[in-house]
Design a protein around this motif. Sequence first.
Motif, PDB file in Angstrom:
ATOM      1  N   GLY A 105       8.446 -15.118  -2.350  1.00 13.16           N
ATOM      2  CA  GLY A 105       7.211 -15.061  -3.119  1.00 13.16           C
ATOM      3  C   GLY A 105       6.788 -13.640  -3.412  1.00 13.16           C
ATOM      4  N   LYS A 106       5.521 -13.494  -3.838  1.00 13.76           N
ATOM      5  CA  LYS A 106       4.979 -12.188  -4.203  1.00 13.76           C
ATOM      6  C   LYS A 106       3.832 -11.822  -3.280  1.00 13.76           C
ATOM      7  CE  LYS A 106       5.507 -13.150  -9.116  1.00 13.76           C
ATOM      8  NZ  LYS A 106       4.771 -13.207 -10.370  1.00 13.76           N
ATOM      9  N   ARG A 107       3.610 -10.534  -3.142  1.00 16.07           N
ATOM     10  CA  ARG A 107       2.477 -10.022  -2.376  1.00 16.07           C
ATOM     11  C   ARG A 107       1.886  -8.838  -3.121  1.00 16.07           C
ATOM     12  NH1 ARG A 107       5.135 -11.728   2.175  1.00 16.07           N
ATOM     13  NH2 ARG A 107       4.445 -13.798   2.651  1.00 16.07           N
ATOM     14  N   ARG A 108       0.584  -8.640  -2.999  1.00 19.30           N
ATOM     15  CA  ARG A 108      -0.069  -7.453  -3.558  1.00 19.30           C
ATOM     16  C   ARG A 108      -0.331  -6.513  -2.395  1.00 19.30           C
ATOM     17  NH1 ARG A 108      -1.715  -6.503  -8.411  1.00 19.30           N
ATOM     18  NH2 ARG A 108      -3.648  -5.466  -7.842  1.00 19.30           N
ATOM     19  N   LEU A 109       0.320  -5.360  -2.422  1.00 15.04           N
ATOM     20  CA  LEU A 109       0.235  -4.395  -1.330  1.00 15.04           C
ATOM     21  C   LEU A 109      -0.354  -3.084  -1.811  1.00 15.04           C
ATOM     22  CD1 LEU A 109       3.798  -4.858   0.183  1.00 15.04           C
ATOM     23  CD2 LEU A 109       1.695  -5.940   0.927  1.00 15.04           C
ATOM     24  N   LEU A 110      -1.025  -2.393  -0.909  1.00 15.52           N
ATOM     25  CA  LEU A 110      -1.492  -1.047  -1.175  1.00 15.52           C
ATOM     26  C   LEU A 110      -0.344  -0.114  -0.804  1.00 15.52           C
ATOM     27  CD1 LEU A 110      -3.873   0.710  -2.038  1.00 15.52           C
ATOM     28  CD2 LEU A 110      -4.539   0.841   0.362  1.00 15.52           C
ATOM     29  N   LEU A 111       0.233   0.558  -1.805  1.00 15.06           N
ATOM     30  CA  LEU A 111       1.444   1.341  -1.596  1.00 15.06           C
ATOM     31  C   LEU A 111       1.203   2.824  -1.800  1.00 15.06           C
ATOM     32  CD1 LEU A 111       3.977  -0.808  -3.641  1.00 15.06           C
ATOM     33  CD2 LEU A 111       3.625  -0.830  -1.180  1.00 15.06           C
ATOM     34  N   SER A 112       1.912   3.611  -1.026  1.00 20.71           N
ATOM     35  CA  SER A 112       2.074   5.023  -1.321  1.00 20.71           C
ATOM     36  C   SER A 112       3.532   5.177  -1.763  1.00 20.71           C
ATOM     37  CB  SER A 112       1.748   5.877  -0.093  1.00 20.71           C
ATOM     38  OG  SER A 112       2.568   5.511   0.985  1.00 20.71           O
ATOM     39  N   GLU A 113       4.058   6.347  -1.832  1.00 16.89           N
ATOM     40  CA  GLU A 113       5.421   6.596  -2.335  1.00 16.89           C
ATOM     41  C   GLU A 113       6.441   5.718  -1.603  1.00 16.89           C
ATOM     42  OE1 GLU A 113       8.292   8.332  -4.708  1.00 16.89           O
ATOM     43  OE2 GLU A 113       6.182   8.835  -4.799  1.00 16.89           O
ATOM     44  N   SER A 114       7.014   4.741  -2.315  1.00 14.40           N
ATOM     45  CA  SER A 114       8.017   3.851  -1.733  1.00 14.40           C
ATOM     46  C   SER A 114       8.595   2.964  -2.829  1.00 14.40           C
ATOM     47  CB  SER A 114       7.388   2.980  -0.639  1.00 14.40           C
ATOM     48  OG  SER A 114       6.440   2.105  -1.187  1.00 14.40           O
ATOM     49  N   THR A 115       9.385   1.959  -2.438  1.00 18.66           N
ATOM     50  CA  THR A 115       9.961   1.017  -3.389  1.00 18.66           C
ATOM     51  C   THR A 115       8.848   0.299  -4.130  1.00 18.66           C
ATOM     52  OG1 THR A 115      11.847   0.664  -1.944  1.00 18.66           O
ATOM     53  CG2 THR A 115      11.446  -1.005  -3.618  1.00 18.66           C
ATOM     54  N   GLY A 116       8.861   0.375  -5.442  1.00 20.64           N
ATOM     55  CA  GLY A 116       7.870  -0.308  -6.252  1.00 20.64           C
ATOM     56  C   GLY A 116       6.734   0.567  -6.738  1.00 20.64           C
ATOM     57  N   PHE A 117       6.631   1.816  -6.228  1.00 23.65           N
ATOM     58  CA  PHE A 117       5.567   2.714  -6.668  1.00 23.65           C
ATOM     59  C   PHE A 117       5.966   4.159  -6.396  1.00 23.65           C
ATOM     60  CE2 PHE A 117       1.674   5.129  -5.594  1.00 23.65           C
ATOM     61  CZ  PHE A 117       1.120   5.156  -6.857  1.00 23.65           C
ATOM     62  N   HIS A 118       5.785   5.003  -7.407  1.00 27.48           N
ATOM     63  CA  HIS A 118       6.049   6.435  -7.270  1.00 27.48           C
ATOM     64  C   HIS A 118       4.781   7.169  -7.657  1.00 27.48           C
ATOM     65  CE1 HIS A 118      10.247   5.595  -6.589  1.00 27.48           C
ATOM     66  NE2 HIS A 118      10.237   4.807  -7.659  1.00 27.48           N
ATOM     67  N   GLU A 119       4.224   7.900  -6.709  1.00 22.57           N
ATOM     68  CA  GLU A 119       2.941   8.565  -6.919  1.00 22.57           C
ATOM     69  C   GLU A 119       3.040   9.688  -7.948  1.00 22.57           C
ATOM     70  OE1 GLU A 119       3.200  11.540  -3.069  1.00 22.57           O
ATOM     71  OE2 GLU A 119       2.211   9.608  -2.858  1.00 22.57           O
ATOM     72  N   THR A 120       1.943   9.902  -8.675  1.00 22.41           N
ATOM     73  CA  THR A 120       1.906  10.978  -9.667  1.00 22.41           C
ATOM     74  C   THR A 120       1.267  12.233  -9.089  1.00 22.41           C
ATOM     75  OG1 THR A 120      -0.167  10.113 -10.540  1.00 22.41           O
ATOM     76  CG2 THR A 120       1.869   9.417 -11.633  1.00 22.41           C
ATOM     77  N   TYR A 121       0.508  12.095  -8.010  1.00 22.22           N
ATOM     78  CA  TYR A 121      -0.051  13.257  -7.313  1.00 22.22           C
ATOM     79  C   TYR A 121      -0.010  12.971  -5.815  1.00 22.22           C
ATOM     80  CZ  TYR A 121      -4.318  10.417  -7.284  1.00 22.22           C
ATOM     81  OH  TYR A 121      -5.214   9.399  -7.121  1.00 22.22           O
ATOM     82  N   ASP A 122      -0.036  14.014  -4.994  1.00 20.61           N
ATOM     83  CA  ASP A 122       0.069  13.862  -3.542  1.00 20.61           C
ATOM     84  C   ASP A 122      -1.067  13.008  -2.987  1.00 20.61           C
ATOM     85  OD1 ASP A 122       2.352  15.346  -3.374  1.00 20.61           O
ATOM     86  OD2 ASP A 122       1.343  17.231  -2.878  1.00 20.61           O
ATOM     87  N   GLY A 123      -0.708  12.056  -2.160  1.00 21.68           N
ATOM     88  CA  GLY A 123      -1.691  11.213  -1.508  1.00 21.68           C
ATOM     89  C   GLY A 123      -2.145  10.015  -2.314  1.00 21.68           C
ATOM     90  N   GLU A 124      -1.622   9.829  -3.511  1.00 21.36           N
ATOM     91  CA  GLU A 124      -2.032   8.699  -4.341  1.00 21.36           C
ATOM     92  C   GLU A 124      -1.546   7.390  -3.728  1.00 21.36           C
ATOM     93  OE1 GLU A 124      -1.723   7.042  -8.917  1.00 21.36           O
ATOM     94  OE2 GLU A 124      -0.308   8.538  -8.235  1.00 21.36           O
TER      95      GLU A 124
END
Length: 134
Positions: free
Chosen positions: A71-90
């Motif tokens: 299934g799917k989950r909505r997660l709060l992500l920092s730099e990892s699989t599925g999300f790449h931050e545009t600024y430090d700490g995003e």
Amino acid sequence: MADLKVVLSDPKTGKAYNITATGAMAGSLIGKKVGQQMSADALGFAGYTIELTGATDRTGIPARKDLPGAGKRRLLLSESTGFHETYDGERRRKTIRCAEITPDFVQVNAKVIEYGEKTLEQYFAPAEPEAAAE
């Protein structure tokens, strides 16, 4: 049954091969988890062992191997699989798929762990046209 596209990477040569898995081939992948090793005999590669390295569904949502279940989950992500931050700490809340391969997936990524007798190039070599009979 779902049709899957399997992208098989060969670490020795650095090449990737596309496989369309339908029917029993796709069924052999359903229920497996990202990060799991399996025999590639069901895909037609005798003696090969592959590791499932990732997957995506039809909308492009990636799977993470550290999320159990399906299934799917909505997660709060920092730099990892599925999300790449545009600024430090995003950090950002993103929808991510769980590790178990289901019929909702479209593409599965895999890499070769153990090799069989035939090389992958022999499996994927274009068929030579037969000489025209005169």
